[in-house]
Motif scaffolding. Structure first.
Motif, PDB file in Angstrom:
ATOM      1  N   GLN A  25       1.047  -0.968  -0.072  1.00  0.00           N
ATOM      2  CA  GLN A  25       0.025   0.084   0.017  1.00  0.00           C
ATOM      3  C   GLN A  25       0.939   1.325   0.162  1.00  0.00           C
ATOM      4  OE1 GLN A  25      -2.840  -0.201   3.087  1.00  0.00           O
ATOM      5  NE2 GLN A  25      -2.910  -2.134   3.253  1.00  0.00           N
ATOM      6  N   MET A  26       2.041   1.136  -0.019  1.00  0.00           N
ATOM      7  CA  MET A  26       3.075   2.272   0.136  1.00  0.00           C
ATOM      8  C   MET A  26       3.676   2.637  -1.247  1.00  0.00           C
ATOM      9  SD  MET A  26       3.577   3.600   3.303  1.00  0.00           S
ATOM     10  CE  MET A  26       1.902   3.485   3.350  1.00  0.00           C
ATOM     11  N   PRO A  27       3.885   3.806  -1.620  1.00  0.00           N
ATOM     12  CA  PRO A  27       4.567   4.120  -2.933  1.00  0.00           C
ATOM     13  C   PRO A  27       5.586   3.188  -3.517  1.00  0.00           C
ATOM     14  CG  PRO A  27       4.677   5.916  -1.250  1.00  0.00           C
ATOM     15  CD  PRO A  27       4.157   5.005  -0.659  1.00  0.00           C
ATOM     16  N   LEU A  28       5.496   3.010  -4.760  1.00  0.00           N
ATOM     17  CA  LEU A  28       6.574   2.062  -5.433  1.00  0.00           C
ATOM     18  C   LEU A  28       7.914   2.286  -5.205  1.00  0.00           C
ATOM     19  CD1 LEU A  28       4.875   1.859  -8.984  1.00  0.00           C
ATOM     20  CD2 LEU A  28       4.831  -0.035  -7.165  1.00  0.00           C
ATOM     21  N   SER A  29       8.442   3.576  -5.232  1.00  0.00           N
ATOM     22  CA  SER A  29       9.736   3.913  -4.804  1.00  0.00           C
ATOM     23  C   SER A  29      10.203   3.281  -3.449  1.00  0.00           C
ATOM     24  CB  SER A  29       9.725   5.436  -4.717  1.00  0.00           C
ATOM     25  OG  SER A  29       9.028   6.200  -3.696  1.00  0.00           O
ATOM     26  N   VAL A  30       9.272   3.149  -2.560  1.00  0.00           N
ATOM     27  CA  VAL A  30       9.669   2.590  -1.262  1.00  0.00           C
ATOM     28  C   VAL A  30       9.538   0.968  -1.562  1.00  0.00           C
ATOM     29  CG1 VAL A  30       8.970   2.142   1.194  1.00  0.00           C
ATOM     30  CG2 VAL A  30       8.409   4.298  -0.193  1.00  0.00           C
ATOM     31  N   GLN A  31       8.755   0.473  -2.133  1.00  0.00           N
ATOM     32  CA  GLN A  31       8.737  -1.059  -2.397  1.00  0.00           C
ATOM     33  C   GLN A  31      10.017  -1.696  -3.041  1.00  0.00           C
ATOM     34  OE1 GLN A  31       4.863  -2.613  -3.799  1.00  0.00           O
ATOM     35  NE2 GLN A  31       3.708  -0.822  -3.151  1.00  0.00           N
ATOM     36  N   THR A  32      10.534  -0.691  -3.644  1.00  0.00           N
ATOM     37  CA  THR A  32      11.909  -0.972  -4.542  1.00  0.00           C
ATOM     38  C   THR A  32      12.852  -1.558  -3.572  1.00  0.00           C
ATOM     39  OG1 THR A  32      11.127   0.443  -6.216  1.00  0.00           O
ATOM     40  CG2 THR A  32      13.660  -0.277  -6.374  1.00  0.00           C
ATOM     41  N   PHE A  33      12.867  -0.907  -2.303  1.00  0.00           N
ATOM     42  CA  PHE A  33      14.170  -1.031  -1.280  1.00  0.00           C
ATOM     43  C   PHE A  33      13.616  -1.813  -0.246  1.00  0.00           C
ATOM     44  CE2 PHE A  33      14.980   2.990  -3.701  1.00  0.00           C
ATOM     45  CZ  PHE A  33      16.038   2.585  -4.223  1.00  0.00           C
ATOM     46  N   TYR A  34      12.191  -1.838   0.325  1.00  0.00           N
ATOM     47  CA  TYR A  34      11.929  -2.390   1.476  1.00  0.00           C
ATOM     48  C   TYR A  34      10.710  -3.311   1.213  1.00  0.00           C
ATOM     49  CZ  TYR A  34      15.322   1.488   2.991  1.00  0.00           C
ATOM     50  OH  TYR A  34      16.428   2.290   3.034  1.00  0.00           O
ATOM     51  N   GLY A  35      10.493  -4.073   2.292  1.00  0.00           N
ATOM     52  CA  GLY A  35       9.280  -5.072   2.133  1.00  0.00           C
ATOM     53  C   GLY A  35       8.460  -4.908   3.286  1.00  0.00           C
ATOM     54  N   SER A  36       8.662  -4.370   4.400  1.00  0.00           N
ATOM     55  CA  SER A  36       7.754  -4.258   5.548  1.00  0.00           C
ATOM     56  C   SER A  36       8.045  -3.054   6.389  1.00  0.00           C
ATOM     57  CB  SER A  36       7.787  -5.484   6.292  1.00  0.00           C
ATOM     58  OG  SER A  36       9.441  -5.866   7.005  1.00  0.00           O
ATOM     59  N   LEU A  37       6.887  -2.627   7.057  1.00  0.00           N
ATOM     60  CA  LEU A  37       7.050  -1.382   7.672  1.00  0.00           C
ATOM     61  C   LEU A  37       6.382  -1.305   9.168  1.00  0.00           C
ATOM     62  CD1 LEU A  37       6.198   2.065   6.052  1.00  0.00           C
ATOM     63  CD2 LEU A  37       4.898   1.325   8.057  1.00  0.00           C
ATOM     64  N   MET A  38       6.755  -0.729  10.109  1.00  0.00           N
ATOM     65  CA  MET A  38       6.110  -0.265  11.041  1.00  0.00           C
ATOM     66  C   MET A  38       6.118   0.956  11.611  1.00  0.00           C
ATOM     67  SD  MET A  38       7.244  -3.409  13.777  1.00  0.00           S
ATOM     68  CE  MET A  38       9.149  -2.883  13.887  1.00  0.00           C
TER      69      MET A  38
END
Length: 470
Positions: free
Chosen positions: A247-260
């Protein structure tokens, strides 16, 4: 007790072997608080009693399984409906296939922790005595697993409470926001194996990344993530836990997989947030998420207090109109520089005919001109340089470790910027002086030389610099 196999002979029936083995494994279960040891003992016992069967442990993916064990993930969308039925209903299930398969739930008093899959390598049906033995073994193992999990959870809870207490004490004992955020960053990285950590505060509803955040949050690309997270929490003030950041921007998904992401709440309002990123999907367990919430909740008050303290300290050392440093702070920094640096250049600045600006346009416009000049000075300085308001329309700049020849060039550049970029246009005169560690000197003498040089610049026609070297 060493492992052993039981050869079937006239003196020992298979039933005796099974129940002696069950008694032995029960004793071993009660003496172990290690989950992998319990799981290994299940498989070893079955291999001794039923060597012609295949065995698998179907477990949920929250278990860090030993690679040597025959373990498969048990997922709700699995095609193995019989295994899911055994897990959900906590019942033994049989598959009537060419090679019979049995599923026995690993059941404790508080829940089911997995399913034991037993597959015969023979075409004959499983006997009732075999089914009963496997059921008893699974039930015994389920209780042992539950005890081991509860023990590990209690140990983890003690560790988490110790970590929270340690961090709270440290935060309450530090007086520097930079030191506090660096300490918090290091503790979170160590405890959560995080790939990137960001601390963001809200100033006039605008996010600002604090020092102590990972380098990713200093890049412009992180702005998209920060605003996306803020948008998700702005209405609820609740934390975010994303095993996958689809659900996060694609620019974030390129580098990371999970979020808190956990908001920093002070006085019932969100004044910031902490974002923790993992390299892969599901990098963090839900228990880790709850721990992060506790850490940030405990830290929010300390961070808010330190920010308030830094604001107050900045007020003391900052001129309110120009936002340059106050003269007292400039004096202190030059004295410190004289103790440790190899030299430095001091520039004393006076705006030419500033009274005419005030008389012609009014004092409010005069103030705006001063602010413009202060902004131009800031843009020309390094982070280690100091721009200050000397008094009235006089300003000052100190350049540590800069020789006077280079300092004079900087003063010339400032002179040009001010004459070309102020509105209404204003010019200035500069007196440049320096100090040398090889020659006896002090603040009074340094300032006196600069003042003399400034007087010479004014006398020579203004809008120029004059240099008075030690």
């Amino acid at each position: 007790m060493p492992d052993r196999t039981y050869p079937i002979d006239d003196n020992k029936t298979l039933e005796e072997i099974k129940y002696r083995e069950l008694f032995r494994v029960t004793e071993k279960f009660h003496s172990s608080m290690d989950i992998n040891s319990v799981l290994a003992e299940i498989i070893q016992t079955l291999k001794r009693v039923f060597p012609t069967y295949d065995y698998f442990l179907l477990l949920s993916n929250d278990h860090d399984a030993c690679e040597d064990l025959p373990i498969k993930n048990l997922e709700y969308n699995s095609e193995n409906a019989t295994a899911i039925a055994s897990y959900v209903n906590a019942t033994v299930e049989l598959e009537d296939t060419e090679y019979p398969v049995m599923y026995a739930p690993l059941k404790g008093k508080q829940g089911v922790y997995g399913v034991l899959q037993v597959k015969s390598l023979l075409t004959s049906e499983l006997e009732n005595s075999q089914i009963d033995f496997i059921r008893l073994l699974a039930n015994t193992a389920g209780n042992a697993l539950e005890n081991a999990k509860l023990y590990q959870q209690s140990q983890k809870l003690v560790e988490d409470l110790r970590l929270i207490d340690e961090i709270s004490q440290k935060l309450n004992s530090t007086s520097s926001l930079f030191e506090t955020m660096n300490y918090l960053h290091n503790q979170i990285k160590k405890s959560f194996q995080a790939a990137a950590i960001g601390f963001i505060i809200l100033e006039d509803h605008r996010p600002r990344v604090l020092e102590g955040s990972s380098s990713y949050f200093e890049e412009e690309s992180s702005n998209e993530l920060i605003h996306a997270v803020l948008k998700k929490i702005e209405n609820t003030n609740e934390s975010l836990f994303m095993g996958e950041i689809k659900q996060m921007p694609l620019s974030v998904q390129t580098f990371y997989g999970s979020l808190m992401a956990v908001p920093m709440i002070h006085s019932n309002a969100v004044n910031g947030l902490a974002i923790v990123l993992g390299n892969k999907p599901y990098s963090f367990s839900f228990e880790k998420f709850k721990l992060l919430q506790s850490l940030i909740q405990r830290s929010s008050l300390a961070v808010a207090n330190l920010m308030l303290r830094e604001k107050l300290e900045k007020l003391v050392i900052t001129d309110q109109l120009t936002q340059l440093y106050a003269r007292n702070y400039l004096n202190d920094m030059i004295e410190e520089s004289m103790k440790s640096d190899r030299g430095g250049t001091f520039i004393l600045i006076d705006l030419d005919d500033f009274k005419e600006i005030n008389d012609t346009f009014g004092h409010q416009t005069g103030d705006q001109v001063l602010i413009q000049v202060a902004d131009l000075i800031r843009k020309c300085l390094r982070s280690t340089d100091i721009g200050a308001r000397w008094g009235g329309e006089e300003l000052a700049v100190y350049l540590p470790d800069i020789p006077i020849e280079q300092g004079a060039q900087i003063a010339e550049r400032l002179l040009n910027h001010v004459s070309q970029q102020t509105k209404p246009a204003v010019t200035m005169s500069c007196g440049v002086s320096n100090w040398d560690p090889c020659k006896p000197d002090g603040l009074t003498q340094l300032f006196s030389r600069a003042d003399t040089a400034l007087y010479e610049a004014k006398k020579a026609g203004k809008n120029r610099i004059s240099v008075k070297k030690i």
